[in-house]
Design an enzyme around this catalytic site. Sequence first.
Site, short mmCIF file in Angstrom:
data_model
loop_
_atom_site.label_atom_id
_atom_site.label_comp_id
_atom_site.label_asym_id
_atom_site.label_seq_id
_atom_site.Cartn_x
_atom_site.Cartn_y
_atom_site.Cartn_z
N ALA A 48 0.84 -1.20 0.00
CA ALA A 48 0.00 0.00 0.00
C ALA A 48 0.88 1.25 0.00
CB ALA A 48 -0.91 0.00 1.22
N TYR A 50 3.98 1.41 -1.23
CA TYR A 50 4.58 1.49 -2.56
C TYR A 50 3.57 2.10 -3.53
CZ TYR A 50 6.82 0.17 -6.94
OH TYR A 50 7.39 0.22 -8.18
N LYS A 135 -8.45 -12.35 -6.96
CA LYS A 135 -7.10 -11.98 -7.39
C LYS A 135 -6.14 -12.56 -6.36
CE LYS A 135 -4.27 -8.21 -9.12
NZ LYS A 135 -3.05 -8.45 -8.37
N ARG A 156 7.00 -14.55 -14.46
CA ARG A 156 6.62 -13.49 -15.38
C ARG A 156 7.82 -12.62 -15.76
NH1 ARG A 156 3.32 -8.91 -13.42
NH2 ARG A 156 3.11 -7.49 -15.16
N LYS A 337 -9.45 -3.91 -6.20
CA LYS A 337 -8.74 -4.20 -4.95
C LYS A 337 -9.62 -4.23 -3.70
CE LYS A 337 -4.14 -3.59 -5.70
NZ LYS A 337 -3.08 -4.38 -5.14
N CYS A 456 -0.01 -12.58 37.87
CA CYS A 456 0.03 -13.13 39.23
C CYS A 456 1.28 -12.78 40.02
CB CYS A 456 -0.14 -14.65 39.17
SG CYS A 456 1.30 -15.49 38.51
#
Length: 717
Positions: A48, A50, A135, A156, A337, A456
């Site tokens: 988030a 980035y 996603k 990829r 998102k 305790c």
Amino acid sequence: MTEQSDLFSAPAPADQAQPAIKIKALRDQLNHWAHQYYVLDEPAVPDAEYDRLFRELQGLEAAHPDLVTPDSPTQRVVGAVMEGLASVRHAVPMLSIHTETDTEATGAQAFDARVRRELGLSDADPAIEYVAEPKFDGLAMSLRYENGRLVQAATRGDGEVGEDVTHNIRTIRQIPLTLPDGVPPILEVRGEVYMRRADFDALNERQREQGGKTFVNPRNAAAGAVRQLDSNITAQRPLSFFAYGLGAITPPGEGGPVFRTHYEMLLTLKSWGFPVAAQVQIATGATELVAFHQQVGASRDALPYDIDGVVYKVNSLQLQRDLGFKTREPRWAVAHKYPAQEMATKVEGIDVQVGRTGKITPVARLMPVFVGGVTVTNATLHNLFEIRKKGVRVGDQVIVRRAGDVIPEVVGVMPPLTDATEIISVDGVPIKQRHGNPPREIYVPNFRMPSKCPVCGSDVVREKGEANHRCTGGLFCAAQRKEAILHFAARRAMDIEGLGDKLVDQLVDANVIRTLPDLYRLGLTSLIALERMAEKSAQNVLAALEKSKQTTLPRFLFGLGLRHVGEATAKDLARHFGTLDAIMDASVEQLLEVNDVGPVVAQSLHTFFQQPHNREVVEQLRACGVTWPEGPVAERAPQILAGKTVVLTGTLPTLSRDAAKDMLEAAGAKVAGSVSKKTSYVVAGEEAGSKLAKAEELGVPVLDEAGMLALLSGTGA
Ligand code: IVH
């Protein structure tokens, strides 16, 4: 939140020099983070964070098009080919999808409106059919099959050239190595390699126990595993796969299949043996896309894997062709998102919590932050070593992760800003104080483990070789008393129905129950006095308590929660000695005669029953009416599985886990929790996970329920 959200968002400077400086600083920072993320597999900041800087850069570049250069992170798909793995040029490029960052329903509506406009449709035209998919938060993979055999798996990379990771992908059980007859001679299946949350948690737990490096999130663990040079390491990191598309495929003219829709293609992939997510469905028009977004969002925590959004794809392949591409993104798909599962915030303090087993857990008190769909104010730091390893200090900016129903955790500290980023402070924005942590040469912790239990006051100790600190208060500590009571009441112990977590908390906190016998002294009045306890439920609890008094010796022994005395040992003890008094009076030597009782267990049992207060508890329970048939325990069923160790995993079609366990134990088998070389059989049901994989890896025979029943009847394996 507000503290962070205005980072880098100084008022627009008046002159031209400043945007250039700011753009450069943003690019340097983004490139630096991207390198850590893609090349080093060590993300430094939440996605988030980035994304936010990325959008800011996009905004600035849009306002100053003359400052856009081809090397800006906005102008290319980031990714890198690692040294050591061979490069693979994709026959068909691996594209990215446009992301709709608007997490509200309008994101889906905007996409549908855009598609309709591009296709020149009017309001009068019918709704468009889409396929809506989760996603998956893993890494994209292209699997190439030639003549039905997996020949290459590639990441990829930059979309054109990826890395050859075939050796690692072959270790993923969900990915078929060969395909059924009749598949096209050339077939590239695209999908996501990911790690299930439970597998990720178990992996990190193992790493923590062994003092190894823990992983920040499942995606990162998966990415690291896939890019190993040594596939043995990959094989130890349980990975999964979902198919969602195609790369190259034999064209119809050469005998390849003709698909009309994306959905039809997915069904075909499924029939060829590829996992396709059960959530994938057809959605017609914007309304159904919105409904899908909401429905998957609502069940996001319950999914066994991380998703960061949903993907909508135009179903008709003809329409997909008509829509085409915009630079590197298809116009027929969009990612919509959900709120991020990792966010940055500040540690305002570190407290400790005492768990039900006495374990002391440090917990970070946080500046409230919206993460994974809820506002989080506390996050676990696991133990002192984790704090040290991650270098967390009170006052630090840290990354908090909350995914699924699990307790939010601090996964690391925000790194100091790069030099480039500091340039931005010429705008007069004191970034260093508001974001990231000040650079530090050496780490000086500012949290100390307390030496006394905060519940305790007993001493806190850490045993040699243990990562966790523990309270030594035992039943004197309210936190541990709760655990002891819950264990006593458990289904496989005294089986007191209705005596769960919440009620035990209330009873112990109100000081109504201090010891186990107090349970049987409960009256209607003290129960009804508790908040949210109606008379009917109170009566049910009392009835359940009454019923539990008629028990068996093994259940009673197990319920006492003695260290090292699990169900199997409790049964062995009962069988060997016949009566509780004989067990309580047994010497260490006599205890050692019992099957499976070693010196540690014998000593611990002996010590326990030598303590007058423990004998007192037993006497009081008996005085309250707890009873069991004493004397020699009935002859056992034929022990056809004597000496065998069996592991149960997954959901069996008809038998409950408990029932299966009972049957196996009655036949003399030991039922264990984890698979090793010594395991005789693994009985696997639906949704069996890493234990099944382990069994196959070690060559341990795997049975289904029917196989188990056959074995028990003496006709099986
Ligand atoms: S389709 C042309 N479907 O999201 C469309 N991608 O930028 C190609 N992803 O890295 C991708 N779940 O790994 C598609 N159901 C899904 C997906 C998905 C996750 C990832 C994919 C890619 C990124 C898209």
